[in-house]
Design an enzyme around this catalytic site. Structure first.
Site, PDB file in Angstrom:
ATOM      1  N   GLN A   1     -11.425  -2.827 -34.210  1.00  0.00           N
ATOM      2  CA  GLN A   1     -11.486  -3.626 -33.215  1.00  0.00           C
ATOM      3  C   GLN A   1     -12.464  -4.503 -34.083  1.00  0.00           C
ATOM      4  O   GLN A   1     -13.432  -3.957 -34.833  1.00  0.00           O
ATOM      5  CB  GLN A   1     -12.207  -2.543 -32.036  1.00  0.00           C
ATOM      6  CG  GLN A   1     -11.431  -2.635 -30.894  1.00  0.00           C
ATOM      7  CD  GLN A   1     -12.359  -1.478 -29.955  1.00  0.00           C
ATOM      8  OE1 GLN A   1     -12.682  -1.650 -29.408  1.00  0.00           O
ATOM      9  NE2 GLN A   1     -11.901  -0.205 -30.075  1.00  0.00           N
TER      10      GLN A   1
HETATM   11  N1  LIG Z   1       6.796  -0.070 -29.855  1.00  0.00           N
HETATM   12  C1  LIG Z   1       5.798   0.515 -30.690  1.00  0.00           C
HETATM   13  N2  LIG Z   1       4.885   0.998 -30.839  1.00  0.00           N
HETATM   14  C2  LIG Z   1       3.635   1.274 -31.342  1.00  0.00           C
HETATM   15  C3  LIG Z   1       4.337   1.508 -32.564  1.00  0.00           C
HETATM   16  N3  LIG Z   1       2.557   2.424 -33.157  1.00  0.00           N
HETATM   17  C4  LIG Z   1       2.125   1.879 -32.370  1.00  0.00           C
HETATM   18  N4  LIG Z   1       2.343   2.141 -31.142  1.00  0.00           N
HETATM   19  C5  LIG Z   1       1.401   0.967 -29.908  1.00  0.00           C
HETATM   20  O1  LIG Z   1       0.568   0.420 -30.117  1.00  0.00           O
HETATM   21  C6  LIG Z   1      -0.372   0.850 -29.201  1.00  0.00           C
HETATM   22  C7  LIG Z   1      -1.755   1.439 -30.117  1.00  0.00           C
HETATM   23  O2  LIG Z   1      -1.176   1.644 -31.250  1.00  0.00           O
HETATM   24  P1  LIG Z   1      -2.297   3.083 -31.862  1.00  0.00           P
HETATM   25  O3  LIG Z   1      -2.100   3.982 -32.599  1.00  0.00           O
HETATM   26  O4  LIG Z   1      -3.871   3.293 -30.913  1.00  0.00           O
HETATM   27  O5  LIG Z   1      -3.243   1.279 -32.791  1.00  0.00           O
HETATM   28  P2  LIG Z   1      -4.766   1.903 -33.612  1.00  0.00           P
HETATM   29  O6  LIG Z   1      -4.176   0.764 -35.122  1.00  0.00           O
HETATM   30  O7  LIG Z   1      -5.372   2.949 -33.414  1.00  0.00           O
HETATM   31  O8  LIG Z   1      -6.007   0.716 -32.810  1.00  0.00           O
HETATM   32  P3  LIG Z   1      -7.074   1.690 -33.193  1.00  0.00           P
HETATM   33  O9  LIG Z   1      -7.843   2.429 -32.376  1.00  0.00           O
HETATM   34  O10 LIG Z   1      -7.442   0.070 -31.629  1.00  0.00           O
HETATM   35  O11 LIG Z   1      -7.799   0.228 -33.888  1.00  0.00           O
HETATM   36  C8  LIG Z   1      -0.044   2.184 -28.798  1.00  0.00           C
HETATM   37  O12 LIG Z   1       0.067   1.967 -27.885  1.00  0.00           O
HETATM   38  C9  LIG Z   1       1.181   2.848 -29.818  1.00  0.00           C
HETATM   39  O13 LIG Z   1       1.751   3.432 -28.897  1.00  0.00           O
HETATM   40  C10 LIG Z   1       5.616   1.669 -32.876  1.00  0.00           C
HETATM   41  O14 LIG Z   1       5.798   1.788 -34.061  1.00  0.00           O
HETATM   42  N5  LIG Z   1       6.183   0.897 -32.021  1.00  0.00           N
END
Ligand SMILES: Nc1nc2c(ncn2[C@@H]2O[C@H](COP(=O)(O)OP(=O)(O)OP(=O)(O)O)[C@@H](O)[C@H]2O)c(=O)[nH]1
Ligand SMILES: [Mg+2]
Length: 197
Positions: free
Chosen positions: A77
Site C-alpha cells: 500500500q
Molecule cells: N487470479 C489471480 N489472483 C491472484 C493471483 N495472485 C494473487 N491473487 C489475488 O490477488 C489478491 C491480492 O493478493 P495478495 O497476495 O494479498 O497481494 P499483496 O501483493 O501481498 O498485497 P499487499 O499485501 O496489500 O501488498 C488476492 O485476492 C489474491 O487471491 C493470481 O495469480 N491469480
C-alpha cells in the site's frame, strides 16, 4: 577430537543464505507468491483464501537446492512503501510483482519500480519482475508488459534482470522464478556475498 570433528562437520554443512525482497503495489499477489513458494519447497503454507493485505512484513526461510533463500514480503500500500528502503541494504535480490490484470496501475507500477532501482543501496543486485495473475482472462499480454519494463531494465546497467510470467494462484512459474533468482544471486556473490548459516 570429537569437538573438532563436530566443528568441522558443522562448518562443511553451512549453507549459503540469500535475502530476497518481494516488492510491488498492493494487491499484486506478493504474499500469495510467497505462500506458494513455501508450498513448492517446504510443503507448509497458508491457503490463498486466508491471505489478507500485508501491513507489517512476512518472512520465510526456504531451502532451495543447496542454498537457503530468506524472503521478505512487505506491504505494498502506498503509505507502506516509505518503509521499503529500510530493507534495501540487506537484500541480495529483488522480486517485483506486477498484477497483469491491473492496466490502470501499470504506470504507477513502473514509477514505483524505477524509484526502487534508483536507490544506491540496491545497486548491482538482480531484479526479477513477475507478471502475475496470468490465469486471468483480462490479463495484459506478457509481451506488452515486457516492453514497458524493458525500458526500466535499460537503466539497470550490467545487472541481471528479467520479466517472467506466473500465476501465484495456480502455482505456474513459481519454481522457474525461484530457480532464476538463485542462479543470479550466486552469480553476483562476489559483489554481494551471502551469509553462511
Ligand atoms: N487470479 C489471480 N489472483 C491472484 C493471483 N495472485 C494473487 N491473487 C489475488 O490477488 C489478491 C491480492 O493478493 P495478495 O497476495 O494479498 O497481494 P499483496 O501483493 O501481498 O498485497 P499487499 O499485501 O496489500 O501488498 C488476492 O485476492 C489474491 O487471491 C493470481 O495469480 N491469480
Ligand atoms: Mg501481502
Amino acid at each position: 577430537m570429537f569437538h573438532l570433528a563436530k566443528g568441522l562437520y558443522a562448518n562443511w554443512n553451512r549453507k549459503e543464505q540469500y535475502s530476497i525482497l518481494i516488492l510491488g503495489l498492493d494487491n499484486a499477489g506478493k504474499t500469495t507468491f510467497l505462500e506458494m513458494l513455501k508450498k513448492e519447497y517446504s510443503k507448509n503454507s497458508k491457503s490463498p483464501d486466508r491471505i489478507t493485505p500485508t501491513v507489517g512484513q512476512n518472512v520465510a526461510t526456504i531451502p532451495v537446492e543447496s542454498s537457503v533463500l530468506k524472503f521478505w514480503d512487505v506491504g505494498g500500500q502506498e503509505s507502506l512503501r516509505t518503509l521499503w528502503p529500510e530493507y534495501y541494504r540487506q537484500a541480495h535480490g529483488i522480486i517485483f510483482v506486477i498484477d497483469s490484470a491491473d492496466r490502470a496501475r501499470l504506470e504507477e507500477c513502473c514509477t514505483t519500480l524505477r524509484s526502487v532501482v534508483a536507490n544506491e543501496d540496491v545497486e548491482g543486485i538482480p531484479v526479477l519482475m513477475l507478471a502475475n495473475k496470468q490465469d486471468r482472462d483480462d490479463r495484459m499480454e506478457v509481451q506488452d508488459i515486457k516492453e514497458v519494463f524493458n525500458k526500466i531494465a535499460e537503466h539497470l546497467g550490467a545487472r541481471d534482470s528479467r520479466v517472467l510470467p506466473i500465476s501465484a494462484l495456480t502455482q505456474d512459474g513459481i519454481k522457474e522464478a525461484a530457480e532464476w533468482i538463485l542462479v543470479r544471486l550466486r552469480r553476483n556473490k562476489v559483489n554481494k556475498p551471502p551469509l553462511y548459516k
